[in-house]
Write a protein that holds these residues in place. Structure first.
Motif, PDB file in Angstrom:
ATOM      1  N   THR A 120       0.828  -1.203   0.000  1.00  0.00           N
ATOM      2  CA  THR A 120       0.000   0.000   0.000  1.00  0.00           C
ATOM      3  C   THR A 120       0.867   1.260   0.000  1.00  0.00           C
ATOM      4  O   THR A 120       0.351   2.361  -0.117  1.00  0.00           O
ATOM      5  CB  THR A 120      -0.916   0.023   1.234  1.00  0.00           C
ATOM      6  N   ASP A 121       2.175   1.089   0.131  1.00  0.00           N
ATOM      7  CA  ASP A 121       3.115   2.206   0.214  1.00  0.00           C
ATOM      8  C   ASP A 121       4.129   2.068  -0.925  1.00  0.00           C
ATOM      9  O   ASP A 121       5.094   1.306  -0.827  1.00  0.00           O
ATOM     10  CB  ASP A 121       3.815   2.160   1.581  1.00  0.00           C
ATOM     11  N   LEU A 122       3.918   2.787  -2.008  1.00  0.00           N
ATOM     12  CA  LEU A 122       4.790   2.672  -3.180  1.00  0.00           C
ATOM     13  C   LEU A 122       6.216   3.082  -2.862  1.00  0.00           C
ATOM     14  O   LEU A 122       7.176   2.449  -3.336  1.00  0.00           O
ATOM     15  CB  LEU A 122       4.249   3.517  -4.335  1.00  0.00           C
ATOM     16  N   ALA A 123       6.401   4.129  -2.057  1.00  0.00           N
ATOM     17  CA  ALA A 123       7.743   4.604  -1.744  1.00  0.00           C
ATOM     18  C   ALA A 123       8.551   3.515  -1.019  1.00  0.00           C
ATOM     19  O   ALA A 123       9.715   3.266  -1.334  1.00  0.00           O
ATOM     20  CB  ALA A 123       7.682   5.867  -0.897  1.00  0.00           C
ATOM     21  N   HIS A 124       7.923   2.861  -0.061  1.00  0.00           N
ATOM     22  CA  HIS A 124       8.616   1.784   0.666  1.00  0.00           C
ATOM     23  C   HIS A 124       8.853   0.596  -0.261  1.00  0.00           C
ATOM     24  O   HIS A 124       9.915  -0.038  -0.214  1.00  0.00           O
ATOM     25  CB  HIS A 124       7.793   1.359   1.878  1.00  0.00           C
ATOM     26  N   ASN A 125       7.878   0.284  -1.090  1.00  0.00           N
ATOM     27  CA  ASN A 125       8.002  -0.800  -2.061  1.00  0.00           C
ATOM     28  C   ASN A 125       9.212  -0.560  -2.964  1.00  0.00           C
ATOM     29  O   ASN A 125      10.025  -1.460  -3.212  1.00  0.00           O
ATOM     30  CB  ASN A 125       6.722  -0.861  -2.896  1.00  0.00           C
ATOM     31  N   LEU A 126       9.339   0.671  -3.446  1.00  0.00           N
ATOM     32  CA  LEU A 126      10.447   1.032  -4.325  1.00  0.00           C
ATOM     33  C   LEU A 126      11.776   0.954  -3.583  1.00  0.00           C
ATOM     34  O   LEU A 126      12.788   0.500  -4.137  1.00  0.00           O
ATOM     35  CB  LEU A 126      10.226   2.441  -4.880  1.00  0.00           C
ATOM     36  N   GLN A 127      11.785   1.379  -2.339  1.00  0.00           N
ATOM     37  CA  GLN A 127      13.022   1.334  -1.545  1.00  0.00           C
ATOM     38  C   GLN A 127      13.522  -0.101  -1.394  1.00  0.00           C
ATOM     39  O   GLN A 127      14.711  -0.378  -1.580  1.00  0.00           O
ATOM     40  CB  GLN A 127      12.778   1.959  -0.169  1.00  0.00           C
ATOM     41  N   VAL A 128      12.618  -1.018  -1.058  1.00  0.00           N
ATOM     42  CA  VAL A 128      12.997  -2.424  -0.899  1.00  0.00           C
ATOM     43  C   VAL A 128      13.500  -2.986  -2.232  1.00  0.00           C
ATOM     44  O   VAL A 128      14.517  -3.687  -2.284  1.00  0.00           O
ATOM     45  CB  VAL A 128      11.805  -3.255  -0.375  1.00  0.00           C
ATOM     46  N   ALA A 129      12.795  -2.676  -3.313  1.00  0.00           N
ATOM     47  CA  ALA A 129      13.182  -3.188  -4.632  1.00  0.00           C
ATOM     48  C   ALA A 129      14.569  -2.695  -5.030  1.00  0.00           C
ATOM     49  O   ALA A 129      15.382  -3.458  -5.566  1.00  0.00           O
ATOM     50  CB  ALA A 129      12.148  -2.775  -5.673  1.00  0.00           C
ATOM     51  N   LYS A 130      14.856  -1.430  -4.772  1.00  0.00           N
ATOM     52  CA  LYS A 130      16.162  -0.883  -5.141  1.00  0.00           C
ATOM     53  C   LYS A 130      17.270  -1.445  -4.249  1.00  0.00           C
ATOM     54  O   LYS A 130      18.383  -1.722  -4.726  1.00  0.00           O
ATOM     55  CB  LYS A 130      16.140   0.649  -5.073  1.00  0.00           C
ATOM     56  N   GLN A 131      16.992  -1.607  -2.969  1.00  0.00           N
ATOM     57  CA  GLN A 131      17.995  -2.193  -2.081  1.00  0.00           C
ATOM     58  C   GLN A 131      18.336  -3.613  -2.511  1.00  0.00           C
ATOM     59  O   GLN A 131      19.519  -4.007  -2.526  1.00  0.00           O
ATOM     60  CB  GLN A 131      17.482  -2.187  -0.638  1.00  0.00           C
ATOM     61  N   PHE A 132      17.312  -4.370  -2.868  1.00  0.00           N
ATOM     62  CA  PHE A 132      17.538  -5.739  -3.302  1.00  0.00           C
ATOM     63  C   PHE A 132      18.290  -5.768  -4.630  1.00  0.00           C
ATOM     64  O   PHE A 132      19.223  -6.558  -4.820  1.00  0.00           O
ATOM     65  CB  PHE A 132      16.203  -6.472  -3.433  1.00  0.00           C
ATOM     66  N   SER A 133      17.917  -4.885  -5.547  1.00  0.00           N
ATOM     67  CA  SER A 133      18.578  -4.836  -6.856  1.00  0.00           C
ATOM     68  C   SER A 133      20.050  -4.491  -6.708  1.00  0.00           C
ATOM     69  O   SER A 133      20.921  -5.114  -7.336  1.00  0.00           O
ATOM     70  CB  SER A 133      17.885  -3.815  -7.760  1.00  0.00           C
ATOM     71  N   GLN A 134      20.349  -3.492  -5.880  1.00  0.00           N
ATOM     72  CA  GLN A 134      21.746  -3.118  -5.677  1.00  0.00           C
ATOM     73  C   GLN A 134      22.531  -4.272  -5.054  1.00  0.00           C
ATOM     74  O   GLN A 134      23.674  -4.544  -5.444  1.00  0.00           O
ATOM     75  CB  GLN A 134      21.856  -1.879  -4.792  1.00  0.00           C
ATOM     76  N   TRP A 135      21.911  -4.950  -4.092  1.00  0.00           N
ATOM     77  CA  TRP A 135      22.575  -6.088  -3.447  1.00  0.00           C
ATOM     78  C   TRP A 135      22.888  -7.186  -4.462  1.00  0.00           C
ATOM     79  O   TRP A 135      23.969  -7.768  -4.453  1.00  0.00           O
ATOM     80  CB  TRP A 135      21.702  -6.607  -2.325  1.00  0.00           C
ATOM     81  N   LEU A 136      21.932  -7.449  -5.363  1.00  0.00           N
ATOM     82  CA  LEU A 136      22.157  -8.476  -6.383  1.00  0.00           C
ATOM     83  C   LEU A 136      23.305  -8.110  -7.312  1.00  0.00           C
ATOM     84  O   LEU A 136      24.095  -8.963  -7.717  1.00  0.00           O
ATOM     85  CB  LEU A 136      20.883  -8.684  -7.208  1.00  0.00           C
ATOM     86  N   LEU A 137      23.418  -6.841  -7.667  1.00  0.00           N
ATOM     87  CA  LEU A 137      24.421  -6.400  -8.631  1.00  0.00           C
ATOM     88  C   LEU A 137      25.801  -6.184  -8.004  1.00  0.00           C
ATOM     89  O   LEU A 137      26.809  -6.211  -8.710  1.00  0.00           O
ATOM     90  CB  LEU A 137      23.957  -5.101  -9.303  1.00  0.00           C
ATOM     91  N   CYS A 138      25.839  -5.984  -6.703  1.00  0.00           N
ATOM     92  CA  CYS A 138      27.077  -5.647  -6.000  1.00  0.00           C
ATOM     93  C   CYS A 138      28.140  -6.736  -6.168  1.00  0.00           C
ATOM     94  O   CYS A 138      27.861  -7.930  -6.051  1.00  0.00           O
ATOM     95  CB  CYS A 138      26.784  -5.423  -4.522  1.00  0.00           C
TER      96      CYS A 138
END
Length: 282
Positions: free
Chosen positions: A27-45
């Motif tokens: 229900t919170d797009l900003a938090h959803n986006l934050q989690v998605a970006k954190q996970f994406s960065q972790w995968l690429l790191c």
């Protein structure tokens, strides 16, 4: 503080169990986006730790600068309210080639419910014919507006904000802890009996308190560090130290709890007692 949704994603990745497409529902797009970006960065790191991206490798610098060649964001174009087919067509160039720096490519698309019909159908073709080493992450706050065929080809993940109980009366949490201790360590009470008591005492809050207990139990199984716990006090730590509930079962219960909360937030009215009984007995 460790994010439990992020922890699950990382654990699945380390186990080689990631699906080719995720649908993060919140229900919170900003938090959803934050989690998605954190996970994406972790995968690429390049130098990722168990739970964190290093933040200092070339991959992390490129990600922070929004210029990582293996990370593609699809969102409504400037001054547009919808995601159009032209945005989806950019994937025709991004997906086929091999990753340039990382071991995979990531497509982050949000808000998924903003795709028009043509864009949604174009995306569906990519989901129906997954490419090795390409991960799709779709974010939505209104999953009911998506094509059912898109939803069916994604692994759904409810994404919720961690809650804080500072200043609240946590008597319900202590009661649930005590009851779970009795249920799992002594077996002198049945799940049906416990759930009936909980629903009578806290009909509108029982899922909230149950989720808090589960998050700390999962956090302890990952870290084995009692000092990191947010809600379980020292007097209640016997539940953690002696519980034999597998981590997979705890995750299953947490996922189901958040799914019921999501239904409630979208106007559904599930039978709370039956829902909780199913969660604990599953």
């Amino acid at each position: 503080m460790k994010n439990l949704v992020l922890a699950k994603l990382q654990a699945l990745s380390l186990n080689g169990s990631l699906p080719h497409a995720w649908l993060f529902v919140s229900t919170d797009l900003a938090h959803n986006l934050q989690v998605a970006k954190q996970f994406s960065q972790w995968l690429l790191c390049t130098n990722k730790q168990a739970t964190l991206a290093c933040g200092s490798c070339k991959q992390c610098y490129l990600f922070a600068a929004d210029s990582h060649p293996d990370f593609c964001i699809i969102t409504p174009a400037e001054k547009q309210s919808a995601i159009l087919i032209d945005e989806i067509r950019t994937l025709n160039e991004f997906i086929p080639s091999k990753p340039q720096l990382a071991d995979r490519k990531i497509v982050l698309l949000y808000p998924a419910e903003k795709m028009n019909k043509q864009a949604a159908n174009a995306l569906l073709k990519n989901l129906e014919e997954p490419v090795t080493n390409v991960l799709f992450i779709l974010l939505t706050t209104h999953s009911r507006l998506l094509l059912k065929t898109i939803v069916s080809r994604c692994q759904i993940l409810p994404v919720t904000n961690d809650k804080c109980v500072v200043g609240q009366d946590i008597a319900p949490l202590k009661k649930i802890l005590s009851d779970l201790h009795t249920l799992w360590l002594t077996s002198s009470v049945t799940p049906v009996e416990l759930v009936e008591q909980w629903v009578k005492q806290w009909p509108n809050e029982v899922l909230y308190w149950f989720e808090l207990v589960l998050t700390d139990m999962i956090l302890y199984q990952y870290t084995r560090n009692l000092q990191l716990l947010r809600y379980i006090s020292e007097r209640d730590q016997a539940l953690l130290l002696n519980s034999q509930v597998p981590i997979q079962r705890l995750w299953s219960m947490l996922d189901q709890t958040r799914q019921v909360q999501f239904w409630l937030g979208n106007g559904h009215k599930p039978n709370m007692q039956l829902a909780l009984e199913n969660i604990i007995l599953h």
